[in-house]
Design an enzyme around this catalytic site. Structure first.
Site, short mmCIF file in Angstrom:
data_model
loop_
_atom_site.label_atom_id
_atom_site.label_comp_id
_atom_site.label_asym_id
_atom_site.label_seq_id
_atom_site.Cartn_x
_atom_site.Cartn_y
_atom_site.Cartn_z
N HIS A 135 8.97 10.73 149.18
CA HIS A 135 8.88 9.32 148.78
C HIS A 135 8.42 9.19 147.33
CE1 HIS A 135 9.80 6.65 152.07
NE2 HIS A 135 8.99 7.25 152.90
N HIS B 113 7.81 14.67 153.92
CA HIS B 113 8.43 13.34 153.93
C HIS B 113 7.77 12.43 152.88
CE1 HIS B 113 10.26 9.80 156.20
NE2 HIS B 113 9.35 9.20 155.48
N GLU B 114 6.44 12.44 152.83
CA GLU B 114 5.70 11.53 151.95
C GLU B 114 5.85 11.95 150.48
OE1 GLU B 114 4.70 8.71 153.19
OE2 GLU B 114 5.26 9.46 155.17
N CYS C 147 11.42 6.31 159.37
CA CYS C 147 10.70 5.88 158.17
C CYS C 147 10.47 4.37 158.23
CB CYS C 147 11.51 6.24 156.93
SG CYS C 147 10.73 5.74 155.39
ZN ZN Z 1 9.05 7.18 154.97
#
Ligand code: ZN
Length: 176
Positions: free
Chosen positions: A146, A142-143, A100
């Site tokens: 976030h 993953h995004e 990341c």
């Molecule tokens: Zn990330």
């Protein structure tokens, strides 16, 4: 140049609010997307970035055109996902290597669904659906994490430092 926020900054732990209808197709939204794109381009190994990573708490992420570019072809445009929602996830999961831009120089293994379907809006407010598998499905998960204040290190096993030569390679490529 837009800095990338690092782990420890509270903005990475917030649940980002949605982009509002009146914000679509505005210079302000365009500026955020351009800043995200520039920040991502400054990192040689970047494949995607979420708005909180440049200090903007909004539900936006970008996937680098590099991911969609065939070898020898000019780089494709970055793809913008606004207010993304995961509509479908495969039952099959796999353990994938993950890093990341906000947890620099760490790697780990995260179990992700192999396939994911996402609906989102583009910069003009037009809705679209994207089916991703493998790397794309991993990026979606993953995004969107976030945007919910979750970092891969919350889920990862076997978190380790990137080898020095790998770090050097990324840093040097960024200088050219
Ligand atoms: Zn990330």
């Amino acid at each position: 140049m837009t800095d990338i926020v690092q782990k420890g900054d509270s903005i990475l732990r917030e649940k980002a609010p949605e982009v509002q209808a009146e914000e679509f197709a505005t210079p302000k939204l365009h500026k955020i997307i351009t800043d995200m794109s520039e920040a991502m381009a400054s990192q040689h190994d970047a494949v995607a970035i979420a708005a909180p990573q440049i200090g903007v708490s909004k539900r936006i992420f970008l996937i680098s055109g590099i991911v969609f570019t065939e070898e020898g072809e000019p780089k494709a445009d970055d793809l913008v996902f606004i207010n993304p929602v995961i509509k479908k996830l495969s039952k099959q999961k796999e353990s994938m290597d993950e890093g990341c831009l906000s947890v620099r120089w760490k790697y780990g293994n995260v179990v992700r669904h192999e396939k994911a379907t996402v609906t989102a809006y583009d910069e003009t407010g037009k809705q679209f659906t994207y089916n991703g598998s493998g790397l794309l499905a991993q990026i979606f998960q993953h995004e969107i994490d976030h945007l919910d204040g979750i970092l891969f290190t919350d889920k990862a096993e076997n978190i380790r430092d990137m080898p020095d030569e790998e770090i050097e390679k990324i840093k040097n490529a960024g200088k050219q």
